[in-house]
Write a protein that holds these residues in place. Structure first.
Motif, mmCIF file in Angstrom:
data_model
loop_
_atom_site.group_PDB
_atom_site.id
_atom_site.type_symbol
_atom_site.label_atom_id
_atom_site.label_comp_id
_atom_site.label_asym_id
_atom_site.label_seq_id
_atom_site.Cartn_x
_atom_site.Cartn_y
_atom_site.Cartn_z
ATOM 1 N N CYS A 98 0.831 -1.213 0.000
ATOM 2 C CA CYS A 98 0.000 0.000 0.000
ATOM 3 C C CYS A 98 0.864 1.261 0.000
ATOM 4 O O CYS A 98 0.549 2.254 -0.679
ATOM 5 N N PHE A 125 -8.058 10.137 -3.261
ATOM 6 C CA PHE A 125 -8.899 9.180 -2.538
ATOM 7 C C PHE A 125 -8.218 7.817 -2.463
ATOM 8 O O PHE A 125 -8.262 7.143 -1.423
ATOM 9 N N SER A 129 -7.035 5.995 0.951
ATOM 10 C CA SER A 129 -7.518 4.651 1.281
ATOM 11 C C SER A 129 -6.368 3.674 1.495
ATOM 12 O O SER A 129 -6.388 2.876 2.433
ATOM 13 N N ILE A 133 -5.504 1.763 5.009
ATOM 14 C CA ILE A 133 -5.376 0.302 5.105
ATOM 15 C C ILE A 133 -4.039 -0.063 5.729
ATOM 16 O O ILE A 133 -3.958 -0.944 6.600
ATOM 17 N N SER A 186 -2.397 9.314 5.498
ATOM 18 C CA SER A 186 -3.808 9.195 5.131
ATOM 19 C C SER A 186 -4.577 10.477 5.465
ATOM 20 O O SER A 186 -5.355 10.981 4.646
#
Length: 209
Positions: A98, A125, A129, A133, A186
């Protein structure tokens, strides 16, 4: 730029967590009180335990023991620690993917801004996300270690009357820092306003009028 920098730190902290697989950077340590001059220092990694001794008889040697080895100190606890470690490696690996994904998208967005072309609105976005995560996975990782391995060690040591200090160590702390850094990225991605090339042109035209 801020998101890029914090994400790099997320990867760094996560990498240190992985380095603790064999106990070189432990997630838990036990420093036993010396008995007749012999002291023990156990470093619990994700997949193995390092036993280090000082001032002990010659037949007691330092060694690294895999949790799935028959020589591990307690079959049941070693099994739960091994399961916890394997789970953490999977989760932290997902968080690493990620983070790399986020770096790529942030760089694409940065290049788009420099070339005065539109960056897709959903890039932010996606990065928000992805790092959310990553933060969740890191949070699960340190809580799994605490609940499935670290918390099982204290009763076992007390049962066998081992006196000393049992603490979570660098690997565990790096997982917490990884979680906080990922959450910071984030949040940054969520709160910074996206300005497209068309928006910029509209503002410029308005100023000319």
């Amino acid at each position: 730029v801020i998101s890029l920098a914090i994400t790099v730190f997320t990867i760094l902290f996560g990498g240190i967590c992985f380095w603790g697989a064999e106990g070189r950077i432990p997630w838990t340590t036990f420093k036993g009180d010396a008995v007749d001059g012999c002291s023990k220092y156990w470093k619990f990694g994700l997949l193995a335990l390092q036993e280090i001794y000082d001032g002990c008889p010659a037949h007691i040697e330092d060694r690294t023991i895999q949790y799935n080895d028959d020589a591990c100190f307690d079959a049941k606890i070693c099994d739960t620690c091994e399961t916890a470690g394997a789970t953490i490696i999977s989760f932290m690996g997902g968080g690493l993917i990620c983070s790399i994904f986020t770096i790529v998208l942030v760089q694409v967005r940065k290049n788009a801004a420099q070339s005065e072309t539109d960056s897709k609105w959903y890039f932010r976005f996606l990065t928000f996300s992805a790092m959310l995560i990553a933060a969740i996975l890191a949070g699960i990782s340190w809580s799994v270690w605490e609940g499935e391995c670290h918390s099982k060690l204290a009763p076992w040591l007390e049962e066998r009357k081992y006196s000393g200090t049992l603490i979570v160590d660098m690997g565990f702390l790096m997982a917490i820092l990884c979680m906080l850094a990922a959450a910071g990225t984030s949040l940054n991605e969520l709160t910074i306003k996206q300005t497209s090339h068309d928006d910029a042109n509209a503002v410029e035209a308005q100023n000319i009028k």
